[in-house]
Write a protein that holds these residues in place. Structure first.
Motif, PDB file in Angstrom:
ATOM      1  N   MET A   1       0.839  -1.182   0.000  1.00 38.99           N
ATOM      2  CA  MET A   1       0.000   0.000   0.000  1.00 38.99           C
ATOM      3  C   MET A   1       0.887   1.250   0.000  1.00 38.99           C
ATOM      4  N   ALA A   2       0.653   2.144  -0.927  1.00 36.81           N
ATOM      5  CA  ALA A   2       1.454   3.363  -1.027  1.00 36.81           C
ATOM      6  C   ALA A   2       1.031   4.372   0.036  1.00 36.81           C
ATOM      7  N   ARG A   3       2.009   4.978   0.655  1.00 41.52           N
ATOM      8  CA  ARG A   3       1.772   6.000   1.668  1.00 41.52           C
ATOM      9  C   ARG A   3       2.409   7.305   1.211  1.00 41.52           C
ATOM     10  N   ARG A   4       1.649   8.383   1.271  1.00 37.57           N
ATOM     11  CA  ARG A   4       2.171   9.699   0.920  1.00 37.57           C
ATOM     12  C   ARG A   4       2.775  10.334   2.164  1.00 37.57           C
ATOM     13  N   LEU A   5       4.013  10.814   2.038  1.00 37.50           N
ATOM     14  CA  LEU A   5       4.713  11.436   3.153  1.00 37.50           C
ATOM     15  C   LEU A   5       4.575  12.956   3.087  1.00 37.50           C
ATOM     16  N   ARG A  63      13.019  10.740  -8.581  1.00 40.48           N
ATOM     17  CA  ARG A  63      13.657   9.425  -8.671  1.00 40.48           C
ATOM     18  C   ARG A  63      12.640   8.360  -8.263  1.00 40.48           C
ATOM     19  N   ASP A  64      12.779   7.198  -8.863  1.00 41.00           N
ATOM     20  CA  ASP A  64      12.033   6.019  -8.466  1.00 41.00           C
ATOM     21  C   ASP A  64      13.084   5.008  -8.001  1.00 41.00           C
ATOM     22  N   ARG A  72       9.844   0.468  -1.794  1.00 44.00           N
ATOM     23  CA  ARG A  72       9.862   1.382  -2.943  1.00 44.00           C
ATOM     24  C   ARG A  72       9.751   2.821  -2.447  1.00 44.00           C
ATOM     25  N   PHE A  73      10.443   3.713  -3.160  1.00 54.50           N
ATOM     26  CA  PHE A  73      10.387   5.144  -2.865  1.00 54.50           C
ATOM     27  C   PHE A  73      10.142   5.916  -4.154  1.00 54.50           C
ATOM     28  N   ARG A  74       9.245   6.869  -4.095  1.00 55.54           N
ATOM     29  CA  ARG A  74       9.059   7.853  -5.165  1.00 55.54           C
ATOM     30  C   ARG A  74       9.544   9.159  -4.551  1.00 55.54           C
ATOM     31  N   ASP A  91       8.492  11.049  -1.279  1.00 54.09           N
ATOM     32  CA  ASP A  91       7.107  11.519  -1.362  1.00 54.09           C
ATOM     33  C   ASP A  91       6.107  10.388  -1.131  1.00 54.09           C
ATOM     34  N   VAL A  92       6.425   9.220  -1.679  1.00 55.67           N
ATOM     35  CA  VAL A  92       5.532   8.061  -1.572  1.00 55.67           C
ATOM     36  C   VAL A  92       6.389   6.828  -1.314  1.00 55.67           C
ATOM     37  N   THR A  93       5.940   5.969  -0.396  1.00 55.12           N
ATOM     38  CA  THR A  93       6.642   4.717  -0.116  1.00 55.12           C
ATOM     39  C   THR A  93       5.642   3.645   0.298  1.00 55.12           C
ATOM     40  N   ASN A  94       6.067   2.423   0.188  1.00 50.89           N
ATOM     41  CA  ASN A  94       5.256   1.305   0.694  1.00 50.89           C
ATOM     42  C   ASN A  94       5.744   0.862   2.083  1.00 50.89           C
ATOM     43  N   ALA A  95       6.761   1.538   2.616  1.00 53.27           N
ATOM     44  CA  ALA A  95       7.288   1.206   3.945  1.00 53.27           C
ATOM     45  C   ALA A  95       6.339   1.743   5.016  1.00 53.27           C
ATOM     46  N   PRO A  96       6.068   0.953   6.042  1.00 52.27           N
ATOM     47  CA  PRO A  96       5.176   1.417   7.102  1.00 52.27           C
ATOM     48  C   PRO A  96       5.878   2.358   8.078  1.00 52.27           C
TER      49      PRO A  96
END
Length: 159
Positions: A1-5, A63-64, A72-74, A91-96
């Motif tokens: 699940m993608a999370r916006r930071l 960067r991706d 994953r990191f955006r 900006d976006v990651t799947n890391a909790p």
């Protein structure tokens, strides 16, 4: 699940709830180190063992990044000041757990080589901060190994 930071800026590097700073000297000059960090994104997996893919996005403004284990990191590039500084924000990651994350690479001349300083600035939920604190030694080892491999790669390319 993608999370916006949180879309933090460069000032977050100094104000983050948690900061890890690692430094190492290499024999390659700052310009060569900078070019590898900022311009040769596809080459990151060749010297940073935890990275499996790194590619530019948004016309070079982002960067991706993919890490071993599936993280994953955006990212958005916050500073590309050749040859002194390269910094990016996740900006976006799947890391909790993280709420904000910025990495900065500072390069300063050291004799004929370069002093490389990597800062990882982060904030997040208390369990995330605890895990990141406990990961300091492992992150330091990963940094040292990566910068050593980067230096070998650069010296082989010029030697």
């Amino acid at each position: 699940m993608a999370r916006r930071l949180s879309p933090v800026g460069l000032d977050f590097i100094e104000s983050a709830a948690l900061r890890h700073v690692f430094t190492r000297e290499v024999s390659a000059p700052p310009e060569a180190v900078y070019r590898t960090l900022a311009d040769d994104l596809a080459g990151w997996p060749m010297w940073f063992a935890g990275v499996t893919r790194c590619r530019p996005t948004d016309g070079g403004k982002g960067r991706d990044v993919r890490l071993k284990g599936g993280t994953r990191f955006r990212e958005t590039i916050l500073a590309a000041d050749e040859p002194e500084r390269y910094a990016y924000r996740v900006d976006v990651t799947n890391a909790p757990g993280p709420r904000a994350l910025v990495e900065e690479w500072r390069l300063t001349p050291a004799g004929t080589g370069t002093r490389v300083r990597w800062t990882l600035a982060a904030d997040g939920a208390p369990p995330f901060r605890l895990v990141l604190k406990l990961s300091r030694a492992g992150l330091g080892r990963a940094f040292r190994d990566a910068v050593t491999a980067l230096d070998r790669r650069l010296m082989a390319a010029t030697g």
